[in-house]
Design a protein around this motif. Structure first.
Motif, PDB file in Angstrom:
ATOM      1  N   VAL A   1       0.851  -1.182   0.000  1.00 20.56           N
ATOM      2  CA  VAL A   1       0.000   0.000   0.000  1.00 20.56           C
ATOM      3  C   VAL A   1       0.893   1.240   0.000  1.00 20.56           C
ATOM      4  N   VAL A   2       0.722   2.084  -1.012  1.00 25.35           N
ATOM      5  CA  VAL A   2       1.524   3.309  -1.123  1.00 25.35           C
ATOM      6  C   VAL A   2       0.592   4.494  -1.337  1.00 25.35           C
ATOM      7  N   ILE A   3       1.117   5.678  -1.046  1.00 24.29           N
ATOM      8  CA  ILE A   3       0.364   6.924  -1.293  1.00 24.29           C
ATOM      9  C   ILE A   3       0.801   7.464  -2.642  1.00 24.29           C
ATOM     10  N   ALA A   4      -0.178   7.713  -3.522  1.00 23.27           N
ATOM     11  CA  ALA A   4       0.136   8.191  -4.871  1.00 23.27           C
ATOM     12  C   ALA A   4      -0.824   9.294  -5.284  1.00 23.27           C
ATOM     13  N   PRO A   5      -0.362  10.228  -6.136  1.00 25.49           N
ATOM     14  CA  PRO A   5      -1.246  11.296  -6.660  1.00 25.49           C
ATOM     15  C   PRO A   5      -2.153  10.721  -7.748  1.00 25.49           C
ATOM     16  N   MET A   6      -3.413  10.578  -7.452  1.00 23.04           N
ATOM     17  CA  MET A   6      -4.348   9.920  -8.366  1.00 23.04           C
ATOM     18  C   MET A   6      -5.347  10.911  -8.957  1.00 23.04           C
ATOM     19  N   MET A   7      -5.726  10.646 -10.202  1.00 22.87           N
ATOM     20  CA  MET A   7      -6.740  11.458 -10.877  1.00 22.87           C
ATOM     21  C   MET A   7      -7.796  10.527 -11.479  1.00 22.87           C
ATOM     22  N   TYR A   8      -9.065  10.847 -11.233  1.00 25.75           N
ATOM     23  CA  TYR A   8     -10.140  10.161 -11.925  1.00 25.75           C
ATOM     24  C   TYR A   8     -10.313  10.801 -13.304  1.00 25.75           C
ATOM     25  N   ILE A   9     -10.464   9.967 -14.327  1.00 26.32           N
ATOM     26  CA  ILE A   9     -10.750  10.467 -15.665  1.00 26.32           C
ATOM     27  C   ILE A   9     -12.059   9.836 -16.138  1.00 26.32           C
ATOM     28  N   ALA A  10     -12.797  10.578 -16.957  1.00 30.49           N
ATOM     29  CA  ALA A  10     -14.103  10.123 -17.419  1.00 30.49           C
ATOM     30  C   ALA A  10     -14.214  10.308 -18.928  1.00 30.49           C
ATOM     31  N   LEU A  11     -14.866   9.354 -19.568  1.00 30.28           N
ATOM     32  CA  LEU A  11     -15.148   9.475 -20.997  1.00 30.28           C
ATOM     33  C   LEU A  11     -16.655   9.357 -21.199  1.00 30.28           C
ATOM     34  N   SER A  12     -17.284  10.476 -21.598  1.00 27.27           N
ATOM     35  CA  SER A  12     -18.688  10.424 -21.995  1.00 27.27           C
ATOM     36  C   SER A  12     -18.729  10.215 -23.504  1.00 27.27           C
ATOM     37  N   TYR A  13     -19.571   9.279 -23.945  1.00 33.35           N
ATOM     38  CA  TYR A  13     -19.573   8.929 -25.367  1.00 33.35           C
ATOM     39  C   TYR A  13     -20.987   8.622 -25.847  1.00 33.35           C
ATOM     40  N   ASP A  14     -21.155   8.704 -27.159  1.00 32.71           N
ATOM     41  CA  ASP A  14     -22.441   8.449 -27.800  1.00 32.71           C
ATOM     42  C   ASP A  14     -22.551   6.949 -28.065  1.00 32.71           C
ATOM     43  N   HIS A  15     -23.389   6.283 -27.269  1.00 35.91           N
ATOM     44  CA  HIS A  15     -23.497   4.832 -27.349  1.00 35.91           C
ATOM     45  C   HIS A  15     -24.139   4.366 -28.655  1.00 35.91           C
ATOM     46  N   ARG A  16     -24.650   5.289 -29.463  1.00 34.74           N
ATOM     47  CA  ARG A  16     -25.227   4.909 -30.747  1.00 34.74           C
ATOM     48  C   ARG A  16     -24.168   4.347 -31.685  1.00 34.74           C
ATOM     49  N   ILE A  17     -22.946   4.852 -31.595  1.00 30.19           N
ATOM     50  CA  ILE A  17     -21.895   4.373 -32.503  1.00 30.19           C
ATOM     51  C   ILE A  17     -20.674   3.821 -31.770  1.00 30.19           C
ATOM     52  N   ILE A  18     -20.512   4.165 -30.489  1.00 30.45           N
ATOM     53  CA  ILE A  18     -19.359   3.694 -29.730  1.00 30.45           C
ATOM     54  C   ILE A  18     -19.833   2.654 -28.722  1.00 30.45           C
ATOM     55  N   ASP A  19     -19.304   1.444 -28.831  1.00 34.52           N
ATOM     56  CA  ASP A  19     -19.654   0.392 -27.885  1.00 34.52           C
ATOM     57  C   ASP A  19     -18.867   0.554 -26.593  1.00 34.52           C
ATOM     58  N   GLY A  20     -19.388  -0.048 -25.525  1.00 37.40           N
ATOM     59  CA  GLY A  20     -18.722   0.050 -24.237  1.00 37.40           C
ATOM     60  C   GLY A  20     -17.302  -0.486 -24.260  1.00 37.40           C
ATOM     61  N   LYS A  21     -17.061  -1.559 -25.017  1.00 43.09           N
ATOM     62  CA  LYS A  21     -15.723  -2.142 -25.106  1.00 43.09           C
ATOM     63  C   LYS A  21     -14.728  -1.132 -25.649  1.00 43.09           C
ATOM     64  N   GLU A  22     -15.113  -0.440 -26.729  1.00 40.64           N
ATOM     65  CA  GLU A  22     -14.209   0.543 -27.340  1.00 40.64           C
ATOM     66  C   GLU A  22     -13.968   1.726 -26.413  1.00 40.64           C
ATOM     67  N   ALA A  23     -15.035   2.169 -25.723  1.00 38.87           N
ATOM     68  CA  ALA A  23     -14.896   3.308 -24.819  1.00 38.87           C
ATOM     69  C   ALA A  23     -13.959   2.974 -23.655  1.00 38.87           C
ATOM     70  N   VAL A  24     -14.128   1.793 -23.081  1.00 38.22           N
ATOM     71  CA  VAL A  24     -13.280   1.381 -21.957  1.00 38.22           C
ATOM     72  C   VAL A  24     -11.834   1.229 -22.401  1.00 38.22           C
ATOM     73  N   GLN A  25     -11.628   0.587 -23.552  1.00 34.94           N
ATOM     74  CA  GLN A  25     -10.263   0.395 -24.038  1.00 34.94           C
ATOM     75  C   GLN A  25      -9.610   1.731 -24.399  1.00 34.94           C
ATOM     76  N   PHE A  26     -10.394   2.660 -24.916  1.00 33.66           N
ATOM     77  CA  PHE A  26      -9.873   3.998 -25.215  1.00 33.66           C
ATOM     78  C   PHE A  26      -9.348   4.647 -23.940  1.00 33.66           C
ATOM     79  N   LEU A  27     -10.140   4.591 -22.869  1.00 35.45           N
ATOM     80  CA  LEU A  27      -9.750   5.212 -21.610  1.00 35.45           C
ATOM     81  C   LEU A  27      -8.547   4.495 -20.985  1.00 35.45           C
ATOM     82  N   VAL A  28      -8.508   3.177 -21.106  1.00 39.32           N
ATOM     83  CA  VAL A  28      -7.365   2.415 -20.589  1.00 39.32           C
ATOM     84  C   VAL A  28      -6.091   2.789 -21.351  1.00 39.32           C
TER      85      VAL A  28
END
Length: 408
Positions: free
Chosen positions: A365-392
């Motif tokens: 267990v270590v202390i680290a400077p962490m940031m939450y990042i978010a990706l809002s996307y149009d699910h009509r053309i972007i699938d959840g798999k692509e959105a998650v992999q993009f953010l990763v």
């Protein structure tokens, strides 16, 4: 004589509002000098003098609706007499000093170059004296919140402060809760319309991840002095995020695409919008061809946009187009949010503040400077798999910045 014309609006802009006159009839003007400002639903446009001379007359008043290429007034040769206003009423025989004070304050406001268009409008409309407004801006300038606060104080002041002692009974009662109705600016109205249209049209979904910012912070600390010495600008996190987002967009082209009816348009270029807060609302100027920009070039461009937004000088070209956007709520302390897509784009990346938190790393267990990042996307053309992999992908690139330089 030369007519002062409203600038030609873009096809998507039908009309504007005359925000401020910087000159009054009889004033001397010089070629290229700003005479007036016009607010459209996208930007504030400056109207400049085309010749030296004198402002002879004005055809439109502040607050009037104006059309493209409409005549605002007339500039004549030096010595030309100003024409009287068409609807001018006879001047009263005597004007009390209390009546002239707000007008004088308004003229002072139009002469001050440090007031943004939004602040100047509030000051002039409410007869405020800029010299008496406490300034809280980063450089000692008056913000729109400062001006509105002064309006509220003015509304809540006892009448005895502005009238004779005999009228003290008219004072506002203790505990009164004054209200003020302020019309939305054209830009704010347009922002409201666009955001609501997106919510009504797109199937918006948001996915989250977190980034250990220590490697990026170490990179900045190690090379900051050399970077500044060579490029004259500091290395910030935003340029690293823009570079990481560009690489991720290359790997997942659908995130860089847009919907047009029943078609998907895949863009072979990367124009990333950077959300910038201004006194007039949120604006999104565009970085063009980010795949061809250096980190220094990105930082300089973002800094230039921030200065232009603060001065109300962003142009329609600055904010037109864009295939993807990034917004950084972390600068204001936001820990997590679900950003709204900037139509017609299909996705937007949200950055947040950096907080030291305990995490598991290599079994410890270590202390680290962490940031939450978010990706809002149009699910009509972007699938959840692509959105998650993009953010990763963005997460992996930021946690090992060398991968961006090696294109891994």
């Amino acid at each position: 004589m030369a007519d002062i014309k409203v600038p030609v609006f873009s096809e998507s802009v039908s009309e504007g509002t005359l925000l401020t006159w910087h000159k009054k009839p009889g004033d001397t003007v010089k070629r290229g000098e700003v005479l007036a400002e016009i607010e459209t639903d996208k930007v504030v446009l400056e109207v400049t003098a085309l010749q030296d001379g004198v402002l002879v007359s004005i055809a439109k008043q502040e607050g009037d609706t104006v059309l493209s290429e409409e005549t605002l007034g007339v500039v004549g040769d030096a010595g030309s007499a100003p024409a009287p206003a068409a609807d001018a009423a006879p001047a009263p025989a005597a004007v009390p000093a209390a009546t002239t004070a707000p007008a004088d304050a308004g003229h002072e406001a139009t002469r001050r170059d440090d007031l943004s268009p939004a602040v100047r409008k509030v000051v002039v409309e409410n007869g405020l004296n800029p010299a008496q407004i406490p300034a809280t801006g980063p450089k000692g300038n008056i913000t729109k919140a400062d001006a509105l606060g002064a309006v509220g104080q003015q509304a809540g002041q006892p009448a005895a402060q502005a009238a004779a002692p005999a009228q003290a009974a008219v004072a506002v009662p203790a505990g009164a809760r004054p209200e003020q109705r302020v019309p939305m600016t054209r830009i704010r109205q347009r922002i409201s319309e666009r955001l609501k249209d997106v919510q009504n049209t797109a199937a918006i979904l948001t996915t989250f991840n977190e980034v250990n910012m220590q490697p990026a912070m170490d990179l900045r600390k190690r090379y900051q002095d050399q970077f500044v010495a060579k490029h004259g600008v500091k290395l910030g996190f935003m340029s690293l995020f823009v570079r990481a987002a560009t690489e991720a967009l290359k790997a997942f082209p659908v995130v860089n695409a847009s919907v047009d009816g029943k078609d998907i348009i895949y863009h072979g270029f990367y124009d990333i919008g950077i959300a910038v807060a201004s006194d007039r609302g949120l604006v999104v100027p565009i970085l063009r061809d980010t795949d061809q920009m250096s980190l220094a070039g990105i930082e300089k461009a973002i800094g230039g946009f921030a200065q232009k937004a603060k001065a109300g000088k962003l142009t329609l070209e600055d904010m037109s187009g864009g295939t993807f956007s990034i917004t950084n709520g972390g600068t204001f302390g936001s820990m997590m949010s679900t950003p709204i897509i900037n139509a017609p784009q299909s996705a937007i990346l949200g950055m947040h503040n950096i907080i030291e938190r305990p995490i598991a790393q290599n079994g410890q267990v270590v202390i680290a400077p962490m940031m939450y990042i978010a990706l809002s996307y149009d699910h009509r053309i972007i699938d959840g798999k692509e959105a998650v992999q993009f953010l990763v992908t963005i997460k992996n690139l930021l946690e090992d910045p060398a991968r961006m330089l090696l294109e891994l």
